[in-house]
Enzyme design. Structure first.
Site, PDB file in Angstrom:
ATOM      1  N   HIS A 142       0.838  -1.204   0.000  1.00  0.00           N
ATOM      2  CA  HIS A 142       0.000   0.000   0.000  1.00  0.00           C
ATOM      3  C   HIS A 142       0.865   1.243   0.000  1.00  0.00           C
ATOM      4  O   HIS A 142       1.981   1.249   0.537  1.00  0.00           O
ATOM      5  CB  HIS A 142      -0.980   0.017   1.178  1.00  0.00           C
ATOM      6  CG  HIS A 142      -0.350  -0.147   2.518  1.00  0.00           C
ATOM      7  ND1 HIS A 142       0.032  -1.371   3.022  1.00  0.00           N
ATOM      8  CD2 HIS A 142      -0.027   0.765   3.476  1.00  0.00           C
ATOM      9  CE1 HIS A 142       0.547  -1.206   4.219  1.00  0.00           C
ATOM     10  NE2 HIS A 142       0.538   0.082   4.525  1.00  0.00           N
ATOM     11  N   HIS A 153       0.606   5.301   1.051  1.00  0.00           N
ATOM     12  CA  HIS A 153      -0.137   6.325   1.794  1.00  0.00           C
ATOM     13  C   HIS A 153      -0.068   7.641   1.013  1.00  0.00           C
ATOM     14  O   HIS A 153       1.034   8.107   0.692  1.00  0.00           O
ATOM     15  CB  HIS A 153       0.513   6.601   3.156  1.00  0.00           C
ATOM     16  CG  HIS A 153       0.515   5.456   4.106  1.00  0.00           C
ATOM     17  ND1 HIS A 153      -0.350   5.365   5.182  1.00  0.00           N
ATOM     18  CD2 HIS A 153       1.292   4.338   4.170  1.00  0.00           C
ATOM     19  CE1 HIS A 153      -0.100   4.260   5.871  1.00  0.00           C
ATOM     20  NE2 HIS A 153       0.890   3.632   5.275  1.00  0.00           N
TER      21      HIS A 153
HETATM   22  P1  AMP Z   1       1.608   0.592   7.465  1.00  0.00           P
HETATM   23  O1  AMP Z   1       1.492  -0.898   7.230  1.00  0.00           O
HETATM   24  O2  AMP Z   1       2.506   0.939   8.613  1.00  0.00           O
HETATM   25  O3  AMP Z   1       1.951   1.347   6.217  1.00  0.00           O
HETATM   26  O4  AMP Z   1       0.212   1.142   7.947  1.00  0.00           O
HETATM   27  C1  AMP Z   1      -1.016   0.488   7.741  1.00  0.00           C
HETATM   28  C2  AMP Z   1      -2.091   1.528   7.707  1.00  0.00           C
HETATM   29  O5  AMP Z   1      -3.329   0.873   7.553  1.00  0.00           O
HETATM   30  C3  AMP Z   1      -2.188   2.407   8.958  1.00  0.00           C
HETATM   31  O6  AMP Z   1      -2.082   3.769   8.583  1.00  0.00           O
HETATM   32  C4  AMP Z   1      -3.579   2.073   9.502  1.00  0.00           C
HETATM   33  O7  AMP Z   1      -4.196   3.207  10.077  1.00  0.00           O
HETATM   34  C5  AMP Z   1      -4.299   1.594   8.264  1.00  0.00           C
HETATM   35  N1  AMP Z   1      -5.415   0.703   8.519  1.00  0.00           N
HETATM   36  C6  AMP Z   1      -5.439  -0.378   9.332  1.00  0.00           C
HETATM   37  N2  AMP Z   1      -6.648  -0.984   9.281  1.00  0.00           N
HETATM   38  C7  AMP Z   1      -7.395  -0.267   8.403  1.00  0.00           C
HETATM   39  C8  AMP Z   1      -8.735  -0.385   7.917  1.00  0.00           C
HETATM   40  N3  AMP Z   1      -9.554  -1.362   8.317  1.00  0.00           N
HETATM   41  N4  AMP Z   1      -9.183   0.542   7.035  1.00  0.00           N
HETATM   42  C9  AMP Z   1      -8.366   1.542   6.616  1.00  0.00           C
HETATM   43  N5  AMP Z   1      -7.098   1.704   7.035  1.00  0.00           N
HETATM   44  C10 AMP Z   1      -6.613   0.812   7.925  1.00  0.00           C
END
Ligand code: AMP
Length: 139
Positions: free
Chosen positions: A103, A105
């Site tokens: 993903h 951001h």
């Molecule tokens: P990272 O893997 O550190 O890049 O971050 C994972 C991101 O996913 C974080 O910013 C979380 O806030 C986000 N996240 C986790 N669960 C969900 C969800 N159900 N819907 C949307 N975002 C999510």
């Protein structure tokens, strides 16, 4: 590197097993709002096909994500009257990754406004409104 686990939360979102605030989708990618937004408009772009992160992604998955990142970022500039965009992407736990489906951001940024702390749940009504604002700027 560990193998892809299809029980990760973004795989569940792709299968429709848990909800999301959808911003945009095409045949290869989905963009939806982060529920712990570090900026207004913080959203995530993912490929619809499995890979853990940038390290095991194919060139086609990366290219598809970048097309969507470019499209949604441009819409975010308009929707939020942003001054810039921060694009963030983390790889494996040591690299700061928490959800193991690739993903990106997207953070709309304004001059002098810092990112909020990570892991703080957002207001669901506000997040829904931000998704609608980006979606409107896309159309
Ligand atoms: P990272 O893997 O550190 O890049 O971050 C994972 C991101 O996913 C974080 O910013 C979380 O806030 C986000 N996240 C986790 N669960 C969900 C969800 N159900 N819907 C949307 N975002 C999510």
């Amino acid at each position: 590197m560990p193998t892809y686990d299809d029980q990760n939360i973004f795989a569940k979102i792709l299968r429709g097993e848990i909800p999301c605030f959808k911003v945009y989708e095409d045949a290869e990618t989905l963009c939806f709002m982060d529920i712990n937004p570090r900026t207004d408009g913080h959203c995530l772009v993912i490929p619809k096909t499995p890979c853990r992160n940038m390290l095991d992604a194919s060139p086609a998955q990366l290219a598809a994500c970048m097309r969507t990142v470019n499209k949604v970022s441009t819409a975010c500039m308009q929707a939020f009257g942003a001054d810039g965009i921060s694009l963030m992407q983390f790889n494996e736990a040591a690299g700061g990754q928490e959800v193991f489906h690739l993903h990106f951001h997207i953070h709309p940024r304004h001059d002098g406004v810092p990112l909020r702390a990570p892991g703080q749940p957002g207001d669901m009504g506000a997040i829904k409104g931000h998704a609608e604002a980006i979606n409107a700027a896309l159309s």
